[in-house]
Design a protein around this motif. Structure first.
Motif, short mmCIF file in Angstrom:
data_model
loop_
_atom_site.label_atom_id
_atom_site.label_comp_id
_atom_site.label_asym_id
_atom_site.label_seq_id
_atom_site.Cartn_x
_atom_site.Cartn_y
_atom_site.Cartn_z
N SER A 126 0.95 -1.14 0.01
CA SER A 126 -0.02 0.12 0.09
C SER A 126 0.99 1.15 0.03
O SER A 126 2.07 1.34 0.63
CB SER A 126 -0.97 0.02 1.10
OG SER A 126 -1.59 1.31 1.32
N THR A 127 0.34 2.18 -0.61
CA THR A 127 0.92 3.62 -0.64
C THR A 127 0.57 4.40 0.37
O THR A 127 1.10 5.57 0.63
CB THR A 127 0.92 4.13 -2.01
OG1 THR A 127 -0.41 4.53 -2.15
CG2 THR A 127 1.49 3.60 -3.06
N ASP A 128 -0.24 4.00 1.05
CA ASP A 128 -0.98 4.73 2.27
C ASP A 128 0.06 4.29 3.81
O ASP A 128 0.05 3.01 3.85
CB ASP A 128 -2.35 4.41 2.58
CG ASP A 128 -2.97 5.09 3.71
OD1 ASP A 128 -3.28 6.37 3.78
OD2 ASP A 128 -2.89 4.59 4.80
N ALA A 152 5.82 9.95 -7.89
CA ALA A 152 4.54 9.48 -8.22
C ALA A 152 4.55 8.80 -9.75
O ALA A 152 4.26 9.54 -10.64
CB ALA A 152 3.36 10.13 -7.93
N GLU A 190 2.54 -0.29 -5.41
CA GLU A 190 1.42 0.08 -6.54
C GLU A 190 0.11 -0.33 -5.89
O GLU A 190 -0.82 0.21 -6.77
CB GLU A 190 1.73 -1.43 -7.24
CG GLU A 190 2.86 -1.31 -8.40
CD GLU A 190 2.84 -2.10 -9.42
OE1 GLU A 190 2.10 -3.32 -9.44
OE2 GLU A 190 3.35 -1.66 -10.65
N ASP A 191 -0.06 -0.63 -4.80
CA ASP A 191 -1.69 -0.64 -4.23
C ASP A 191 -2.12 0.87 -3.83
O ASP A 191 -1.70 1.14 -2.59
CB ASP A 191 -1.52 -1.55 -2.79
CG ASP A 191 -3.07 -1.63 -2.23
OD1 ASP A 191 -4.00 -1.08 -3.12
OD2 ASP A 191 -3.29 -2.05 -1.14
N SER A 192 -2.51 1.60 -4.71
CA SER A 192 -2.71 3.09 -4.61
C SER A 192 -4.13 3.47 -4.90
O SER A 192 -4.61 2.92 -5.99
CB SER A 192 -1.53 3.71 -5.30
OG SER A 192 -1.57 5.27 -4.96
N LEU A 206 6.38 7.59 2.37
CA LEU A 206 5.03 7.66 1.92
C LEU A 206 4.23 8.85 2.25
O LEU A 206 3.49 9.64 1.92
CB LEU A 206 4.29 6.35 2.22
CG LEU A 206 4.78 5.11 1.40
CD1 LEU A 206 4.20 3.64 2.05
CD2 LEU A 206 4.66 5.01 -0.04
N SER A 238 0.94 4.92 -8.32
CA SER A 238 2.05 4.08 -7.64
C SER A 238 2.95 5.24 -6.88
O SER A 238 3.32 5.98 -7.52
CB SER A 238 2.70 3.21 -8.56
OG SER A 238 1.97 2.33 -9.17
N ARG A 239 3.79 4.68 -6.08
CA ARG A 239 5.01 5.52 -5.49
C ARG A 239 6.22 4.83 -5.78
O ARG A 239 6.48 3.80 -5.46
CB ARG A 239 4.81 5.96 -4.10
CG ARG A 239 3.53 6.91 -3.64
CD ARG A 239 3.83 8.09 -4.38
NE ARG A 239 2.75 9.08 -3.69
CZ ARG A 239 1.58 9.24 -4.27
NH1 ARG A 239 1.24 8.41 -5.41
NH2 ARG A 239 0.50 10.16 -3.78
N LYS A 297 2.53 11.95 0.01
CA LYS A 297 1.13 12.10 -0.05
C LYS A 297 0.64 13.07 -0.90
O LYS A 297 0.98 14.29 -0.78
CB LYS A 297 0.49 12.22 1.42
CG LYS A 297 -0.03 10.95 1.98
CD LYS A 297 -1.06 11.11 3.01
CE LYS A 297 -1.67 9.68 3.48
NZ LYS A 297 -2.51 9.74 4.59
#
Ligand SMILES: C[S@@+](CC[C@H](N)C(=O)[O-])C[C@H]1O[C@@H](n2cnc3c(N)ncnc32)[C@H](O)[C@@H]1O
Length: 200
Positions: free
Chosen positions: A12-14, A113, A56-58, A91, A62-63, A95
């Motif tokens: 995750s990108t969070d 990004a 990639e889970d964004s 990350l 993607s970051r 944001k």
């Protein structure tokens, strides 16, 4: 100056989700092992190496988090928790980034990004890019430039259509042997291969 680009498809990108997913199916803890294998050596780090982790889970883009040996600040230790915090903090810093915009965190991690595909497209124009694949040519028989770029995935395989597109772009497949290894183990083997070829 080798570069490793790891496609972390399930990460995750969070930052909060990223840290909460440690030990789950996303296997983000592998990313800490990858940082160790790519950049850290006994009593120091590899100044010549660049590691890019593409999460990639964004919900937006993607970051790509790029850690350059030569510009690496204080990672806060080498424990799994410390290294995963470096990723989560990066990350957080990244944001809301606009498409293909980059920022550099206070400890020198560059966050962009950008999609894995765009990143690879840009790399093949400048450098020889190798895709890690047990069905590729044996690394022991392949000429590897000192500035080669190596592409790996996490536990989720690369989609087949990306595979074909990359080969069309000039990406070469290389194998490290018949056993399917963790990405971090692949990186250690490649670093050793480059050490033997270029440092002796
Ligand atoms: C854990 S593996 C990925 C496994 C994935 N579930 C699959 O079936 O492809 C992580 C990365 O290491 C690469 N890899 C693992 N063992 C390898 C080997 N013996 N030779 C070349 N690449 C390898 C894979 O291609 C992948 O990019």
């Amino acid at each position: 100056m080798p570069e490793f680009i790891v496609r972390a498809r399930a990460a995750s990108t969070d930052p909060a989700h990223f840290l909460a997913s440690v030990g789950t199916g996303a296997h983000v803890e592998y990313l800490a092992q990858i940082i160790v294998s790519a950049l850290l050596i006994s009593k120091g780090h590899r100044e010549d190496t660049t590691l890019s982790l593409v999460l990639e889970d964004s919900l937006d883009f993607s970051r790509c988090l790029t850690l350059q040996g030569a510009q690496l600040g204080n990672l806060g230790g080498t424990t799994e928790a410390a290294l995963l915090k470096v990723i989560a903090d990066s990350l957080q810093f990244a944001k809301g980034l606009g498409k293909e915009v980059s920022v550099t965190t206070p400890i020198g991690v560059r966050a962009t990004a950008i999609s894995f595909e765009h990143l690879v497209k840009a790399k093949v124009l400048e450098r020889q890019v190798f895709l890690l694949d047990p069905k590729g040519d044996d690394i022991r028989t392949v000429d590897i430039p000192v500035d080669a770029v190596f592409l790996l995935t996490d536990h989720i395989p690369m989609p087949k259509k990306n595979f074909k597109a990359m080969v069309r772009q000039g990406v070469k497949k290389i194998s490290l042997g018949p056993v399917m290894l963790h990405a971090s183990q692949c990186i250690s083997i490649i670093q050793n291969e480059l050490d033997r070829r270029y440092m002796s």
